[in-house]
Design a protein around this motif. Sequence first.
Motif, PDB file in Angstrom:
ATOM      1  N   LEU A 286      14.491  21.551  66.396  1.00  0.00           N
ATOM      2  CA  LEU A 286      15.710  20.743  66.278  1.00  0.00           C
ATOM      3  C   LEU A 286      16.285  20.261  67.601  1.00  0.00           C
ATOM      4  O   LEU A 286      17.118  19.348  67.612  1.00  0.00           O
ATOM      5  N   HIS A 287      15.874  20.838  68.702  1.00  0.00           N
ATOM      6  CA  HIS A 287      16.501  20.546  69.991  1.00  0.00           C
ATOM      7  C   HIS A 287      16.464  19.066  70.348  1.00  0.00           C
ATOM      8  O   HIS A 287      17.475  18.494  70.777  1.00  0.00           O
ATOM      9  N   ASP A 288      15.334  18.430  70.198  1.00  0.00           N
ATOM     10  CA  ASP A 288      15.236  17.011  70.568  1.00  0.00           C
ATOM     11  C   ASP A 288      16.110  16.130  69.684  1.00  0.00           C
ATOM     12  O   ASP A 288      16.598  15.084  70.133  1.00  0.00           O
ATOM     13  N   ASP A 289      16.324  16.531  68.439  1.00  0.00           N
ATOM     14  CA  ASP A 289      17.110  15.715  67.511  1.00  0.00           C
ATOM     15  C   ASP A 289      18.615  15.932  67.632  1.00  0.00           C
ATOM     16  O   ASP A 289      19.381  14.970  67.570  1.00  0.00           O
ATOM     17  N   ILE A 290      19.054  17.182  67.802  1.00  0.00           N
ATOM     18  CA  ILE A 290      20.507  17.410  67.799  1.00  0.00           C
ATOM     19  C   ILE A 290      21.070  17.899  69.132  1.00  0.00           C
ATOM     20  O   ILE A 290      22.272  17.913  69.319  1.00  0.00           O
ATOM     21  N   GLY A 291      20.212  18.337  70.040  1.00  0.00           N
ATOM     22  CA  GLY A 291      20.669  18.733  71.363  1.00  0.00           C
ATOM     23  C   GLY A 291      21.091  20.192  71.473  1.00  0.00           C
ATOM     24  O   GLY A 291      21.129  20.928  70.485  1.00  0.00           O
ATOM     25  N   SER A 292      21.427  20.590  72.684  1.00  0.00           N
ATOM     26  CA  SER A 292      21.733  21.981  72.994  1.00  0.00           C
ATOM     27  C   SER A 292      23.062  22.459  72.422  1.00  0.00           C
ATOM     28  O   SER A 292      23.166  23.576  71.926  1.00  0.00           O
ATOM     29  N   TRP A 293      24.111  21.616  72.518  1.00  0.00           N
ATOM     30  CA  TRP A 293      25.440  22.082  72.117  1.00  0.00           C
ATOM     31  C   TRP A 293      25.528  22.522  70.660  1.00  0.00           C
ATOM     32  O   TRP A 293      26.005  23.635  70.393  1.00  0.00           O
ATOM     33  N   PRO A 294      25.086  21.688  69.711  1.00  0.00           N
ATOM     34  CA  PRO A 294      25.166  22.159  68.312  1.00  0.00           C
ATOM     35  C   PRO A 294      24.359  23.439  68.087  1.00  0.00           C
ATOM     36  O   PRO A 294      24.802  24.344  67.372  1.00  0.00           O
ATOM     37  N   LEU A 295      23.198  23.535  68.713  1.00  0.00           N
ATOM     38  CA  LEU A 295      22.375  24.734  68.558  1.00  0.00           C
ATOM     39  C   LEU A 295      23.032  25.944  69.215  1.00  0.00           C
ATOM     40  O   LEU A 295      22.950  27.057  68.695  1.00  0.00           O
ATOM     41  N   LEU A 296      23.685  25.716  70.339  1.00  0.00           N
ATOM     42  CA  LEU A 296      24.411  26.802  71.002  1.00  0.00           C
ATOM     43  C   LEU A 296      25.521  27.335  70.099  1.00  0.00           C
ATOM     44  O   LEU A 296      25.660  28.551  69.926  1.00  0.00           O
ATOM     45  N   VAL A 297      26.277  26.453  69.502  1.00  0.00           N
ATOM     46  CA  VAL A 297      27.384  26.871  68.634  1.00  0.00           C
ATOM     47  C   VAL A 297      26.844  27.606  67.404  1.00  0.00           C
ATOM     48  O   VAL A 297      27.367  28.669  67.022  1.00  0.00           O
ATOM     49  N   ILE A 298      25.789  27.074  66.794  1.00  0.00           N
ATOM     50  CA  ILE A 298      25.190  27.731  65.627  1.00  0.00           C
ATOM     51  C   ILE A 298      24.634  29.097  66.030  1.00  0.00           C
ATOM     52  O   ILE A 298      24.833  30.098  65.333  1.00  0.00           O
ATOM     53  N   GLY A 299      23.941  29.161  67.158  1.00  0.00           N
ATOM     54  CA  GLY A 299      23.369  30.425  67.633  1.00  0.00           C
ATOM     55  C   GLY A 299      24.447  31.456  67.933  1.00  0.00           C
ATOM     56  O   GLY A 299      24.302  32.634  67.601  1.00  0.00           O
ATOM     57  N   ALA A 300      25.539  31.013  68.547  1.00  0.00           N
ATOM     58  CA  ALA A 300      26.640  31.941  68.846  1.00  0.00           C
ATOM     59  C   ALA A 300      27.259  32.476  67.555  1.00  0.00           C
ATOM     60  O   ALA A 300      27.548  33.678  67.443  1.00  0.00           O
ATOM     61  N   ALA A 301      27.435  31.600  66.575  1.00  0.00           N
ATOM     62  CA  ALA A 301      27.982  32.035  65.285  1.00  0.00           C
ATOM     63  C   ALA A 301      27.020  33.000  64.593  1.00  0.00           C
ATOM     64  O   ALA A 301      27.437  34.020  64.034  1.00  0.00           O
TER      65      ALA A 301
END
Length: 168
Positions: A14-29
């Motif tokens: 998903l990184h190339d499609d949505i970027g680091s920030w959304p994944l960071l927030v999801i991962g932190a949650a």
Amino acid sequence: MALALIWPLLVLLLHDDIGSWPLLVIGAALLAWRMPQARYLAAAAAVLLVALGGLGHAELGMRGYPIAVNAIMLAIFLSSLWRGMPIIERLARLREPELPAAGIRYTRHVTWAWCGFFVLNGGIACWTALYASLATWTLYNGAISYGLIAIMFAGEWLLRHRMRSRLS
């Protein structure tokens, strides 16, 4: 739980499609939700990862998830050695409530071994987060580290059965 296990693969996909920030927030949650036995520690780690993103290092914060998991597990196992009954002893007593003194010593050693594992695994996860490509980070944290955990479990199981057969 399944989402946590495949998290590194999801990041890669998903990184190339949505970027680091959304994944960071999801991962932190996910980190804060996944570890209820260490709720405050997990929440603090999640906040640290998001803060890293806020300082301009969103990808590093996103990649920090496995480091945080290892650090939390290390804290849980280490603290169990000083407060109450070590984690491995608690697990052993589920099968054998009247654990002999030798078994208690053995479980303490196994708890220390897991602490060493979390230090080593977390250190490698940290290295991959800082210096490796996203594909290498995913390979280590999404496959190799799970293989190492399996080897650790299998090695301990073999050692325990070998020791028990000697005592019988």
